[in-house]
Design an enzyme around this catalytic site. Sequence first.
Site, PDB file in Angstrom:
ATOM      1  CB  ALA A  56      73.926  32.964  -5.643  1.00  0.00           C
ATOM      2  CB  VAL A  82      78.665  34.705  -1.267  1.00  0.00           C
ATOM      3  CG1 VAL A  82      77.481  35.073  -0.651  1.00  0.00           C
ATOM      4  CG2 VAL A  82      78.671  32.991  -1.406  1.00  0.00           C
ATOM      5  CE  LYS A  83      75.131  41.116  -7.102  1.00  0.00           C
ATOM      6  NZ  LYS A  83      74.206  41.408  -8.321  1.00  0.00           N
ATOM      7  CB  ILE A  84      77.853  40.019   0.655  1.00  0.00           C
ATOM      8  CG1 ILE A  84      78.093  38.900   0.902  1.00  0.00           C
ATOM      9  CG2 ILE A  84      77.874  41.112   2.189  1.00  0.00           C
ATOM     10  CD1 ILE A  84      79.034  38.157   1.917  1.00  0.00           C
TER      11      ILE A  84
END
Length: 215
Positions: A56, A82-84
């Site tokens: 996400a 967590v997509k960054i």
Amino acid sequence: MKLFLDTANVGQIREASKLGVIDGVTTNPSLIAKEGRDFKDVVKEICSIVDGPISAETVAEDSEGMFKEAIELSKIHKNIVVKIPMTAEGLKAVSRCRGAGIRTNVTLIFHPNQALLAAKAGASYVSPFVGRLDDVTEYGMDVVRRIVDIYDNYGIMTEVIVASVRNPLHVLEAAECGAHIATIPYSVLQQMIKHPLTDIGIQKFLDDWKKVPGR
Ligand code: E4P
């Protein structure tokens, strides 16, 4: 090679998960927007369908904001990654996430040096975008191959997710390169299943079966 589904469409995810071949899911803001639903609700539902890493993405542009979003997203479910995005602020956020025990997927990778930096900052995953590189006449899979080689050279544990997959050849080449994961649209999964000779073969078996006496 692990296969993730690259979609936020829960109908597709439910259908694909029945095949027993899906190891995780990746989403991004564009895929979430397509569904017209509340972000956290969609992500929660995806986590209830697939028992594997679910990416996400954060939307803040500063590391503080990204880190805050990462904390919130990671509370949704233990499988959240967590997509960054691959920026200097992104790297700072990845480094803080590593310290906080939050897994990250550094996205929008277009060069092996970016993947090297992301791994050093502590990314659990990196996502090189092969389709978008192919779109600008750069051989996307070459970037994947170089990242895999670099990680192998140094025993780097960050996993490579081949993203922006547009066709079954991308998946095949990802596997041949030794990428850990390919994240694929539902349409590509369907293309991978099908082969005209399989269909012709089934038809022949069914036709011949009709000739078997007493069947
Ligand atoms: C997945 O992590 C990416 O967000 C996705 O594969 C991008 O694909 P696209 O280039 O087809 O939008």
